[in-house]
Design a protein around this motif. Structure first.
Motif, PDB file in Angstrom:
ATOM      1  N   VAL B 155       0.836  -1.196   0.000  1.00 46.52           N
ATOM      2  CA  VAL B 155       0.000   0.000   0.000  1.00 46.52           C
ATOM      3  C   VAL B 155       0.875   1.253   0.000  1.00 46.52           C
ATOM      4  N   LEU B 156       1.924   1.221   0.813  1.00 49.59           N
ATOM      5  CA  LEU B 156       2.802   2.391   0.933  1.00 49.59           C
ATOM      6  C   LEU B 156       3.466   2.705  -0.400  1.00 49.59           C
ATOM      7  N   VAL B 157       4.054   1.691  -1.030  1.00 44.65           N
ATOM      8  CA  VAL B 157       4.811   1.933  -2.264  1.00 44.65           C
ATOM      9  C   VAL B 157       3.895   2.463  -3.364  1.00 44.65           C
ATOM     10  N   ILE B 158       2.775   1.763  -3.581  1.00 41.22           N
ATOM     11  CA  ILE B 158       1.888   2.192  -4.666  1.00 41.22           C
ATOM     12  C   ILE B 158       1.296   3.566  -4.358  1.00 41.22           C
ATOM     13  N   GLY B 159       0.804   3.737  -3.135  1.00 40.35           N
ATOM     14  CA  GLY B 159       0.188   5.006  -2.767  1.00 40.35           C
ATOM     15  C   GLY B 159       1.170   6.158  -2.850  1.00 40.35           C
ATOM     16  N   LEU B 160       2.405   5.910  -2.432  1.00 38.50           N
ATOM     17  CA  LEU B 160       3.429   6.956  -2.432  1.00 38.50           C
ATOM     18  C   LEU B 160       3.748   7.392  -3.857  1.00 38.50           C
ATOM     19  N   LEU B 161       3.983   6.412  -4.736  1.00 41.42           N
ATOM     20  CA  LEU B 161       4.304   6.735  -6.132  1.00 41.42           C
ATOM     21  C   LEU B 161       3.150   7.496  -6.785  1.00 41.42           C
ATOM     22  N   TYR B 162       1.961   6.909  -6.671  1.00 43.04           N
ATOM     23  CA  TYR B 162       0.795   7.468  -7.338  1.00 43.04           C
ATOM     24  C   TYR B 162       0.478   8.864  -6.798  1.00 43.04           C
ATOM     25  N   GLY B 163       0.436   8.964  -5.478  1.00 44.97           N
ATOM     26  CA  GLY B 163       0.072  10.238  -4.857  1.00 44.97           C
ATOM     27  C   GLY B 163       1.082  11.332  -5.152  1.00 44.97           C
ATOM     28  N   SER B 164       2.381  10.979  -5.132  1.00 42.68           N
ATOM     29  CA  SER B 164       3.358  12.045  -5.342  1.00 42.68           C
ATOM     30  C   SER B 164       3.353  12.512  -6.797  1.00 42.68           C
ATOM     31  N   MET B 178      -6.950  11.474  -9.965  1.00 42.05           N
ATOM     32  CA  MET B 178      -7.794  11.491  -8.771  1.00 42.05           C
ATOM     33  C   MET B 178      -9.195  10.970  -9.058  1.00 42.05           C
ATOM     34  N   ARG B 179      -9.678  11.116 -10.305  1.00 42.32           N
ATOM     35  CA  ARG B 179     -10.976  10.524 -10.662  1.00 42.32           C
ATOM     36  C   ARG B 179     -10.890   9.003 -10.527  1.00 42.32           C
ATOM     37  N   ILE B 180      -9.763   8.446 -11.006  1.00 48.21           N
ATOM     38  CA  ILE B 180      -9.578   6.991 -10.893  1.00 48.21           C
ATOM     39  C   ILE B 180      -9.611   6.586  -9.417  1.00 48.21           C
ATOM     40  N   VAL B 181      -8.909   7.374  -8.594  1.00 41.54           N
ATOM     41  CA  VAL B 181      -8.889   7.081  -7.163  1.00 41.54           C
ATOM     42  C   VAL B 181     -10.301   7.158  -6.577  1.00 41.54           C
ATOM     43  N   ASP B 182     -11.063   8.182  -6.995  1.00 38.48           N
ATOM     44  CA  ASP B 182     -12.428   8.333  -6.484  1.00 38.48           C
ATOM     45  C   ASP B 182     -13.262   7.095  -6.768  1.00 38.48           C
ATOM     46  N   VAL B 183     -13.120   6.593  -8.000  1.00 39.00           N
ATOM     47  CA  VAL B 183     -13.928   5.427  -8.381  1.00 39.00           C
ATOM     48  C   VAL B 183     -13.538   4.218  -7.534  1.00 39.00           C
ATOM     49  N   ILE B 184     -12.202   3.977  -7.402  1.00 34.81           N
ATOM     50  CA  ILE B 184     -11.769   2.817  -6.620  1.00 34.81           C
ATOM     51  C   ILE B 184     -12.176   2.989  -5.160  1.00 34.81           C
ATOM     52  N   TYR B 185     -12.101   4.235  -4.686  1.00 35.27           N
ATOM     53  CA  TYR B 185     -12.438   4.511  -3.296  1.00 35.27           C
ATOM     54  C   TYR B 185     -13.898   4.198  -3.009  1.00 35.27           C
ATOM     55  N   SER B 186     -14.761   4.414  -4.004  1.00 33.04           N
ATOM     56  CA  SER B 186     -16.191   4.221  -3.745  1.00 33.04           C
ATOM     57  C   SER B 186     -16.590   2.748  -3.842  1.00 33.04           C
ATOM     58  N   TRP B 232      -4.628   0.948  -1.781  1.00 33.39           N
ATOM     59  CA  TRP B 232      -3.645   2.023  -1.842  1.00 33.39           C
ATOM     60  C   TRP B 232      -4.289   3.382  -1.997  1.00 33.39           C
ATOM     61  N   VAL B 233      -5.586   3.434  -2.342  1.00 37.37           N
ATOM     62  CA  VAL B 233      -6.179   4.726  -2.691  1.00 37.37           C
ATOM     63  C   VAL B 233      -6.168   5.703  -1.519  1.00 37.37           C
ATOM     64  N   GLY B 234      -6.405   5.187  -0.305  1.00 36.79           N
ATOM     65  CA  GLY B 234      -6.380   6.069   0.857  1.00 36.79           C
ATOM     66  C   GLY B 234      -5.010   6.711   1.013  1.00 36.79           C
ATOM     67  N   MET B 235      -3.963   5.873   0.865  1.00 41.75           N
ATOM     68  CA  MET B 235      -2.598   6.376   0.977  1.00 41.75           C
ATOM     69  C   MET B 235      -2.299   7.382  -0.132  1.00 41.75           C
ATOM     70  N   ALA B 236      -2.757   7.098  -1.357  1.00 39.49           N
ATOM     71  CA  ALA B 236      -2.498   8.010  -2.468  1.00 39.49           C
ATOM     72  C   ALA B 236      -3.113   9.379  -2.192  1.00 39.49           C
ATOM     73  N   ARG B 237      -4.342   9.371  -1.656  1.00 34.04           N
ATOM     74  CA  ARG B 237      -4.996  10.644  -1.330  1.00 34.04           C
ATOM     75  C   ARG B 237      -4.220  11.418  -0.279  1.00 34.04           C
ATOM     76  N   MET B 275       6.919  12.757   5.538  1.00 35.11           N
ATOM     77  CA  MET B 275       7.215  11.369   5.880  1.00 35.11           C
ATOM     78  C   MET B 275       6.512  10.926   7.164  1.00 35.11           C
ATOM     79  N   SER B 276       6.475  11.800   8.172  1.00 33.30           N
ATOM     80  CA  SER B 276       5.933  11.361   9.454  1.00 33.30           C
ATOM     81  C   SER B 276       4.464  10.984   9.319  1.00 33.30           C
ATOM     82  N   VAL B 277       3.693  11.810   8.618  1.00 34.55           N
ATOM     83  CA  VAL B 277       2.271  11.526   8.454  1.00 34.55           C
ATOM     84  C   VAL B 277       2.082  10.212   7.702  1.00 34.55           C
ATOM     85  N   ILE B 278       2.883  10.005   6.660  1.00 33.44           N
ATOM     86  CA  ILE B 278       2.774   8.784   5.858  1.00 33.44           C
ATOM     87  C   ILE B 278       3.157   7.565   6.692  1.00 33.44           C
ATOM     88  N   PHE B 279       4.213   7.719   7.466  1.00 33.11           N
ATOM     89  CA  PHE B 279       4.710   6.635   8.295  1.00 33.11           C
ATOM     90  C   PHE B 279       3.651   6.190   9.309  1.00 33.11           C
TER      91      PHE B 279
END
Lengths: 303, 359
Positions: B155-164, B178-186, B232-237, B275-279
């Protein structure tokens, strides 16, 4: 507001469509057809069967036929029992809906009360006790909680009767379903209540000499409720998935039990129908809670 | 030019702005001591750690987790039984060795003990096939922790790459991502996990046989795939939000003006600041993954037998619940302990490192 509502409804419809598509094509990816058993039927019979269930058509067309049937309330038949899935869902969902409804109400009611108490008595023993227990409850999976409650209160102490259809006792199932969301709502209410109590308008109300009860009930609690409303969607999702487990433990013949049985029997059409039904329910509940949130919170503007 | 002392200072001229050094007193030892550097200036990390170790609950959870880690790594070295091994006494199968209570011995083992030989005790008893229950619980904890850990890493790796990428590039890319993330999130995640586990189990089938992954079993693999697809979507957001708020700071502008590349700015300037928030969010992901695993084990989609996980052990124990309640208790306590410790540790980390909570 109307524009926002329309946008959200459209998004929800798209989501439900995507869920149906994922479910359908995922199930289609499983190797072997429904008639590929050890005793394969004669090719001629198989051809007739495939025509009857539209299996001879291309996958894309099958999907749209399935969707059309779904819209008219036809979920197909179970591969194992041969019964109509829609009738299984409608008969068993009544039990699950009642159980889930009571659990949602209980979680909201006690969560709000405990959360407010914890916020108002911040740092006192009441706050500490409540936070201690909520931290503890969040760490117990529902199936373990349900089994332990059943063992202790029903089997050993004999305080509650075991579930039966003629004489249903909702106490233990509701407790095992509602404890986790209740703990979550308590923490949510506490933090939002603390946030609200520090606002200027609370001080203004107190300065004007409004009694403490009215300050809390009218000014604080109503505003503290707003973040809790956003949790109603996830709450429904939690209760619905939790009911899979809790219904199985207490042998309640609701939709959850049927779903778990279908998973264990690899009854694909039943899994498909139930997944789409439950997912639609969750999406609709999330939609309702989002719309309510926007309608209630005056601070949110629409673009 | 020689240095002035109070005696050699020339007298101040009446209207000059020159300081009259003669009116100054030398500093006392006490006053000098006040200017000593009492402690080194702390870094953000060290300061956070200091706060963390002041929080008793966080310290207790760290100790509990450390003890647990030591147990699950050391116990298999000490206990002479395997997790899938049906215990035999001198190469012979003992009928009385199934479903034994904690710290008891079977008939043949008792004979051996009476003969003066040493038999390693069954600390938690044995299960219905005559396997040592303690070592099964230890391996179960190992599997559950590994699931939680690897799922969080995925989750960390995918979310970090995608989100950044989404947060840093911005504009149309951001909107589409972010639209893609919204759809997966729902999508209702638990239902999708169930669905995909059912399907992947069948689709993967025997294709894994002979590979390294085979020992994990289809269910575990499908669970990791599902985590990689959905959670990973939560982490990406979260990452995107952090990056958006940091991106507009002056030091990022300065780095860009000096010609630093986007990758370097993300790596060197933006990520260390969020980093701290992500960690913390990753630490809180671990218990949720353990929960998901035990839930899947319960409905029959968990790890492959004979591999135990705490969830599947607890689920198996439900059958003989009334006769052998302790069989339920050990794995249940294990799950609760792990989840509770990670929750408390996560809360402690948040209190210690989240700049917004600084007092």
């Amino acid at each position: 507001m109307l524009k926002y509502a329309i946008k959200r409804v459209l998004l929800a419809i798209v989501t439900i469509f995507i869920i149906s598509a994922i479910t359908f094509f995922a199930m289609n990816a499983i190797p072997g057809g429904p008639f590929a058993k050890e005793k394969a039927p004669e090719p001629r019979i198989q051809a007739v069967l495939e025509e009857r269930f539209n299996l001879d058509k291309p996958v894309g067309e099958q999907f749209f036929l399935y969707l059309r049937n779904l819209l008219s309330g036809d979920f197909g038949v179970s591969l194992k029992t041969g019964r109509e899935i829609s009738s299984t869902i409608s008969s068993s969902f009544a039990i699950s809906a009642r159980l889930g409804g009571i659990a949602v109400l209980a979680a909201l009611f006690f969560g709000l009360i405990f959360g407010s108490v914890a916020a108002l008595r911040r740092g006192k023993w009441a706050d500490r006790t409540i936070i201690f227990f909520t931290t503890l409850f969040v760490a117990v999976p529902s199936f373990i909680l349900a089994t332990l409650l059943l063992l202790i209160f029903s089997h050993t102490l004999g305080w509650f009767k075991v579930w039966s259809i003629t004489d249903p006792n909702y106490t233990l199932p509701v407790v095992s379903l509602a404890l986790y969301p209740m703990a979550y709502i308590t923490r949510l209410t506490k933090s939002s209540m603390l946030d609200v109590l520090g606002q200027d308008y609370i001080r203004t109300a107190r300065a004007k000499g409004v009694s403490e009860q009215i300050v809390i009930a009218k000014h604080a609690l109503r505003n503290a409720l707003i973040p809790v409303i956003t949790y109603v969607g996830p709450l429904t999702a939690y209760i619905l998935t939790g009911s899979l487990v809790v219904e199985t433990v207490f042998t309640i013949g609701g939709l959850g039990t049927h779903f778990v049985t279908a998973i264990n029997n690899r009854d694909y059409s039943m899994i498909m129908g139930t997944t789409i039904f439950l997912a639609t329910l969750m999406v609709v509940m999330t939609l309702i809670s989002d719309l309510l949130y926007k309608a209630i919170d005056p601070k949110i503007t629409f673009d | 030019m020689s240095e002035y002392t109070p005696d050699t200072v020339p007298n101040k001229r009446p209207l000059s702005m020159q300081l009259d050094v003669g009116r100054f007193e030398p500093a006392t030892a006490e006053e000098k001591a006040q200017h000593d550097i009492m402690r080194e200036s702390t870094t953000f990390f060290r300061d956070g750690m200091r706060r963390l170790f002041k929080n008793p609950l966080a310290v207790i959870s760290i100790i509990a987790l450390l003890l647990l880690l030591i147990t699950i790594f050391v116990a298999p070295l000490i206990v002479p039984y395997g997790y899938s091994e049906v215990i035999k006494v001198d190469g012979k199968r003992d009928r009385s060795i199934t479903n034994m209570r904690p710290m008891t011995y079977s008939v043949m083992e008792q004979e051996k003990i009476d003969a003066g030989e040493y038999v390693f005790p069954h600390i938690f008893g044995t299960d219905e096939l005559g396997r040592d229950y303690f070592i099964r619980v230890v391996f179960g904890a190992r599997v559950s922790l590994a699931v939680g850990f690897f799922a969080s890493i995925i989750v960390l790796v995918i979310g970090l790459l995608y989100g950044s990428i989404s947060g840093y590039v911005g504009g149309k890319t951001d909107i589409i991502m972010m639209r893609i993330v919204d759809v997966i999130y729902s999508l209702p995640d638990t239902l999708m996990v169930i669905l995909l586990s059912v399907v992947l189990q069948q689709v993967l089938g025997d294709s894994l046989k002979g590979t390294v992954l085979a020992s994990l079993g289809n269910n575990m693999i499908s669970m990791f795939i599902v985590f990689g697809l959905l959670y990973w979507v939560g982490m990406a957001r979260l990452v995107r939000g952090q990056i958006l708020s940091i991106k507009n700071n002056e030091y990022v502008l300065a780095a860009r003006a000096l010609g630093a590349s986007a990758a370097r700015i993300i790596r060197k300037h933006i990520l260390p600041n969020c980093m701290s928030v992500i960690f913390i969010s990753t630490a809180l992901q671990i218990p949720s993954a353990i929960f998901t695993e035990s839930f899947l084990s319960f409905i029959g989609l968990g790890v492959q037998a004979p591999m135990p996980s705490l969830g599947s052990l607890a689920n198996l124990a439900r059958g003989g619940m009334q006769i052998y309640p302790y069989k339920m208790l050990f794995p249940a306590l294990g799950i609760c302990l792990i989840v509770l410790s990670f929750n408390l540790l996560g809360d402690g980390l948040r209190d210690a490192f989240d700049p917004k909570l600084r007092r």
